[in-house]
Structures are given as C-alpha cells and as structure tokens.
Design an enzyme around this catalytic site. Structure first.
Site, PDB file in Angstrom:
ATOM      1  N   CYS A  77       0.822  -1.224   0.000  1.00 25.83           N
ATOM      2  CA  CYS A  77       0.000   0.000   0.000  1.00 25.83           C
ATOM      3  C   CYS A  77       0.852   1.268   0.000  1.00 25.83           C
ATOM      4  O   CYS A  77       0.389   2.329  -0.416  1.00 25.83           O
ATOM      5  CB  CYS A  77      -0.944  -0.009   1.189  1.00 25.83           C
ATOM      6  SG  CYS A  77      -2.080  -1.398   1.125  1.00 25.83           S
TER       7      CYS A  77
ATOM      8  N   HIS B 207      -3.744   7.086   1.113  1.00 28.57           N
ATOM      9  CA  HIS B 207      -4.035   5.739   0.626  1.00 28.57           C
ATOM     10  C   HIS B 207      -5.447   5.373   1.058  1.00 28.57           C
ATOM     11  O   HIS B 207      -5.841   5.589   2.216  1.00 28.57           O
ATOM     12  CB  HIS B 207      -3.014   4.762   1.219  1.00 28.57           C
ATOM     13  CG  HIS B 207      -3.420   3.332   1.061  1.00 28.57           C
ATOM     14  ND1 HIS B 207      -3.805   2.812  -0.155  1.00 28.57           N
ATOM     15  CD2 HIS B 207      -3.534   2.321   1.965  1.00 28.57           C
ATOM     16  CE1 HIS B 207      -4.130   1.548   0.009  1.00 28.57           C
ATOM     17  NE2 HIS B 207      -3.970   1.217   1.281  1.00 28.57           N
TER      18      HIS B 207
ATOM     19  N   ASN C  51      -9.898  -0.951  -1.540  1.00 24.94           N
ATOM     20  CA  ASN C  51      -8.455  -0.746  -1.366  1.00 24.94           C
ATOM     21  C   ASN C  51      -7.723  -1.346  -2.565  1.00 24.94           C
ATOM     22  O   ASN C  51      -7.681  -2.564  -2.724  1.00 24.94           O
ATOM     23  CB  ASN C  51      -8.019  -1.421  -0.056  1.00 24.94           C
ATOM     24  CG  ASN C  51      -6.539  -1.248   0.235  1.00 24.94           C
ATOM     25  OD1 ASN C  51      -5.768  -0.827  -0.624  1.00 24.94           O
ATOM     26  ND2 ASN C  51      -6.141  -1.579   1.452  1.00 24.94           N
TER      27      ASN C  51
HETATM   28  N1  COA Z   1     -18.642  -9.664   6.958  1.00 26.35           N
HETATM   29  C1  COA Z   1     -19.230  -9.980   8.132  1.00 26.35           C
HETATM   30  N2  COA Z   1     -18.547 -10.308   9.236  1.00 26.35           N
HETATM   31  C2  COA Z   1     -17.207 -10.294   9.153  1.00 26.35           C
HETATM   32  C3  COA Z   1     -16.523  -9.971   7.979  1.00 26.35           C
HETATM   33  C4  COA Z   1     -17.307  -9.649   6.853  1.00 26.35           C
HETATM   34  N3  COA Z   1     -16.745  -9.325   5.664  1.00 26.35           N
HETATM   35  N4  COA Z   1     -15.205 -10.040   8.193  1.00 26.35           N
HETATM   36  C5  COA Z   1     -15.046 -10.403   9.476  1.00 26.35           C
HETATM   37  N5  COA Z   1     -16.252 -10.566  10.063  1.00 26.35           N
HETATM   38  C6  COA Z   1     -16.537 -10.959  11.429  1.00 26.35           C
HETATM   39  C7  COA Z   1     -15.378 -11.645  12.092  1.00 26.35           C
HETATM   40  O1  COA Z   1     -15.390 -13.009  11.796  1.00 26.35           O
HETATM   41  C8  COA Z   1     -15.624 -11.367  13.545  1.00 26.35           C
HETATM   42  O2  COA Z   1     -16.617 -12.257  13.983  1.00 26.35           O
HETATM   43  P1  COA Z   1     -16.539 -12.884  15.480  1.00 26.35           P
HETATM   44  O3  COA Z   1     -16.594 -11.712  16.410  1.00 26.35           O
HETATM   45  O4  COA Z   1     -17.749 -13.760  15.538  1.00 26.35           O
HETATM   46  O5  COA Z   1     -15.242 -13.605  15.525  1.00 26.35           O
HETATM   47  C9  COA Z   1     -16.247 -10.003  13.526  1.00 26.35           C
HETATM   48  O6  COA Z   1     -16.745  -9.788  12.195  1.00 26.35           O
HETATM   49  C10 COA Z   1     -15.248  -8.907  13.829  1.00 26.35           C
HETATM   50  O7  COA Z   1     -15.978  -7.735  13.820  1.00 26.35           O
HETATM   51  P2  COA Z   1     -15.387  -6.425  14.432  1.00 26.35           P
HETATM   52  O8  COA Z   1     -14.827  -6.674  15.790  1.00 26.35           O
HETATM   53  O9  COA Z   1     -16.404  -5.333  14.322  1.00 26.35           O
HETATM   54  O10 COA Z   1     -14.190  -6.154  13.439  1.00 26.35           O
HETATM   55  P3  COA Z   1     -13.337  -4.877  13.347  1.00 26.35           P
HETATM   56  O11 COA Z   1     -14.024  -3.690  13.920  1.00 26.35           O
HETATM   57  O12 COA Z   1     -11.960  -5.197  13.818  1.00 26.35           O
HETATM   58  O13 COA Z   1     -13.292  -4.630  11.764  1.00 26.35           O
HETATM   59  C11 COA Z   1     -11.866  -4.718   9.901  1.00 26.35           C
HETATM   60  C12 COA Z   1     -12.609  -5.517  10.950  1.00 26.35           C
HETATM   61  C13 COA Z   1     -11.066  -5.676   9.023  1.00 26.35           C
HETATM   62  C14 COA Z   1     -12.860  -3.972   9.015  1.00 26.35           C
HETATM   63  C15 COA Z   1     -10.940  -3.696  10.627  1.00 26.35           C
HETATM   64  O14 COA Z   1     -10.125  -4.367  11.550  1.00 26.35           O
HETATM   65  C16 COA Z   1     -10.097  -2.903   9.697  1.00 26.35           C
HETATM   66  O15 COA Z   1     -10.589  -2.086   8.950  1.00 26.35           O
HETATM   67  N6  COA Z   1      -8.753  -3.100   9.720  1.00 26.35           N
HETATM   68  C17 COA Z   1      -7.866  -2.448   8.789  1.00 26.35           C
HETATM   69  C18 COA Z   1      -7.894  -3.184   7.507  1.00 26.35           C
HETATM   70  C19 COA Z   1      -7.144  -2.513   6.398  1.00 26.35           C
HETATM   71  O16 COA Z   1      -7.393  -1.370   6.115  1.00 26.35           O
HETATM   72  N7  COA Z   1      -6.222  -3.228   5.758  1.00 26.35           N
HETATM   73  C20 COA Z   1      -5.452  -2.740   4.705  1.00 26.35           C
HETATM   74  C21 COA Z   1      -4.469  -1.756   5.182  1.00 26.35           C
HETATM   75  S1  COA Z   1      -3.403  -1.221   3.952  1.00 26.35           S
END
Ligand code: COA
Length: 331
Positions: free
Chosen positions: A113, A258, A288
């Site tokens: 990224c 980004h 992304n």
């Molecule tokens: N749809 C529905 N549920 C999903 C899912 C999806 N696409 N992806 C994950 N889940 C579930 C997980 O399995 C987890 O379930 P569980 O609690 O039963 O184990 C739950 O959702 C997690 O939810 P939450 O705690 O709200 O997740 P989060 O707030 O940490 O959000 C991300 C997850 C990935 C969106 C967040 O961590 C994020 O944006 N991280 C940065 C990612 C990024 O930008 N990466 C690239 C950087 S260059």
C-alpha cells in the site's frame, strides 16, 4: 538541481463492478457490515484476459494522451505492485514491452500500500539528479484473483479491489514547485500482520498442494493492529512532512491518503488536524487498490478541480510490512 513535477496522470479500472450485495452471495457478509466498517460500496474486478499489466497499459495511454506524449518519450518505468502477473520478471518489463519500449529501465517496487509513495521517492531522486528525465510511475493491482472469496477469507476479500493509476513525472526548473520532500518508513516487526506467506522460497518446495490447502497463498491480516498502527503512523508522517517544509495543516490544500478504509482516513484526518474539504476520499467506489489507490484518487481529484497550480498536496500511505510514507508536493 531541478525539482520533480507531475506532468500528467491516468487511471483505469476493469469494467466489472462488484457490489457488497454481490459479495454477500459469495460469502457470509452484508452491505451493512462492509459499509459501516470500511466505507466501501463497490470495487472493480478483472475479467478473463485482463491482467495488472493490461490495466497499467490503459492507464498509461490515458496519461500519455493528457501529456501529449508518446511512449517513446519515457526514459524509465517505476512499477509499484504487490500483485505481480508472474513470480518473475517484474511487471515493469512486461509493461515496457506492451508500450513498445525495449531500451528503457524498468524497476518493480514491492511496498504494497505504500508502494506509490516509495516509488515516487525513487523517481524523484533519479529526476533530481538527472539520471532519468521522464519517469512513468505506476501503481497497479489485481487482487480479485488472489482473494479467498469464501466466508473464510471475508475479512480481507471485502476490502480489496483491482485497478491501475499512473503519473508521468519530469523535471521542472521552477524550484518553488514539484515534490518538496518524501518520507519513508518500515518496521518489519509487524511483517506477518498483513502478508501472503507463499509461494515463497522460505518454503521447500516453494509451492505445494499442502501450502495451498493451508491457505498460505491468501492474504492474512490482523485487521485490528493494521487499523491501530495505520491511524497513528500516517498522521505522524504527515506531521513530519509539514514540519520539514515549515508548513502547517492550514497550508494543505489537499491530502490524498491511501484509500484503505474510510474509518482509518477519518482518524488520520482528525489526528492531522485537517477539515473535510482538505481530504480526498473515493474508497466507496474502488475499495483498497493498494499501490493504485493514491494515483487513482489523485487523478479523480484533479478532474474535479480540487488542486490548482501552487496548491500544497500531501500524500500518505500505510500498508503491509509495516511500511508507511508521506510526500509533500507543491502543485
Ligand atoms: N462480513 C461480516 N462479518 C465479518 C466480515 C465480513 N466481511 N469479516 C469479518 N467478520 C466478522 C469476524 O469473523 C468477527 O466475527 P466474530 O466476532 O464472531 O469472531 C467479527 O466480524 C469482527 O468484527 P469487528 O470486531 O467489528 O471487526 P473490526 O471492527 O476489527 O473490523 C476490519 C474488521 C477488518 C474492518 C478492521 O479491523 C479494519 O478495517 N482493519 C484495517 C484493515 C485494512 O485497512 N487493511 C489494509 C491496510 S493497507
């Protein structure tokens, strides 16, 4: 020494649009979950016959058109991607071939990224020292074919999209303008927090049915840590870029961050002390696209008239590695 200016930009995304509802038919997810946590509504995925290089070629042709240049006017290609068409050689040489170039250097930058800002730093150094005059800087990715499009991969599959963005860079003698400074960072202690383990020559054999069965060829992410570090380190690198140039947040006309996640962008904006109108966001349309996200966003921002000659543009990125970077550019 001259400075480096942006001569023209271009971008291209595949025609196929994939909505959050489309994804919810492939895996257990929902438009609400995706939109709430990432801001993403749609992304583009390649169809048969399209590759990272074919997207990059289209984006390059648009930029060359805008610049009133031919491919033969390019002296060098800096190609940033973490999703190469082949293990080797890098995509840069394939793009050169597509453009009919057989005598220019092509380097691949693999900083995920942060790739485009790292690539900008490389291109800027070459242009300022006079090694190359016209550099094609590419950010292009095909993520869709690498995503685990089942519920197992839903945490990453919903975030990434395909696309290409390019900039043609060259020297300017107007020392008030162009790339002012670039700032690059890396901390490999977090390497496994967003990575693709295989194929890789740390494994013997470097690819096997066992590795594939274990899903080692898929991107694995510690989303929470990525979120946490991204929202702190990008504002820090913006602050450094401003400070080094004797500037303040009020001087920024536009931040093109980004496009990883709308919530991260909002946190970066707040920590950097910027207003809504100072930050460009288009993640809702493309997801992304890693190295392609900044040049695509920059191109759209220019088309919307968000930057004029003399304005201060700031770029910032964060990604796998962890690597992060920023740049200050006087447009
Ligand atoms: N749809 C529905 N549920 C999903 C899912 C999806 N696409 N992806 C994950 N889940 C579930 C997980 O399995 C987890 O379930 P569980 O609690 O039963 O184990 C739950 O959702 C997690 O939810 P939450 O705690 O709200 O997740 P989060 O707030 O940490 O959000 C991300 C997850 C990935 C969106 C967040 O961590 C994020 O944006 N991280 C940065 C990612 C990024 O930008 N990466 C690239 C950087 S260059």
């Amino acid at each position: 020494m001259p400075r480096t200016e942006f001569i023209a930009t271009g971008f291209h995304v595949p025609e196929r649009v994939v909505t959050n509802d489309d994804l919810s038919r492939m895996m257990e997810t929902s438009d609400e979950w995706i939109a709430q946590r990432s801001g993403i509504r749609t992304r583009h995925w390649v169809s048969a016959g399209e590759t990272g290089v074919s997207l990059a070629r289209e984006a390059t042709c648009r930029a060359l058109d805008r610049a009133g240049m031919q491919a033969a006017d390019l002296d060098c290609i800096v190609y940033c991607t973490c999703t190469p068409d082949h293990f080797e050689p890098g995509n840069g040489v394939f793009l050169a071939r597509e453009l009919g170039l057989s005598d220019v250097p092509a380097i691949d930058v693999r900083n995920q990224c942060s790739g485009f800002v790292y690539g900008l730093s490389v291109a800027d150094a070459w242009i300022r020292t006079g090694q190359y005059r016209r550099v094609l800087l590419v950010g292009a990715e095909v993520h869709s074919r690498g995503l685990d499009r089942t519920t197992r991969g839903r945490d990453t599959a919903v975030l990434f999209g395909d696309g290409a963005g390019v900039a043609i860079l060259g020297p300017t003698d107007d020392l008030q303008r162009g790339v002012l400074t670039t700032h690059l960072y890396a901390d490999g202690r977090h390497a496994e927090k967003l990575w693709v383990d295989a194929p890789g020559l740390a494994h013997d054999p470097f690819i096997s049915e066992e590795l594939i069965r274990a899903g080692k060829h898929r991107a694995v992410m510690d989303g929470r840590d990525v979120f946490k570090y991204a929202s702190v380190l990008m504002p820090q690198s913006i602050a450094t870029a401003l400070k080094q140039n004797g500037l303040t947040p009020a001087d920024v006309k536009l931040l093109v961050p980004h496009q990883a996640n709308l919530r991260i962008i909002e946190m970066v904006q707040k920590a950097a002390g910027l207003r809504d109108d100072q930050v460009y966001v288009n993640i809702q349309k493309y997801g992304n696209t890693t190295a392609a996200s900044i040049p695509i966003a920059l191109h759209e921002a220019l088309d919307e008239g968000r930057l004029a000659r003399g304005d201060l543009l700031v770029l910032t990125a964060f990604g796998s590695g962890f690597t992060w970077a920023s740049a200050a550019v006087r447009w």
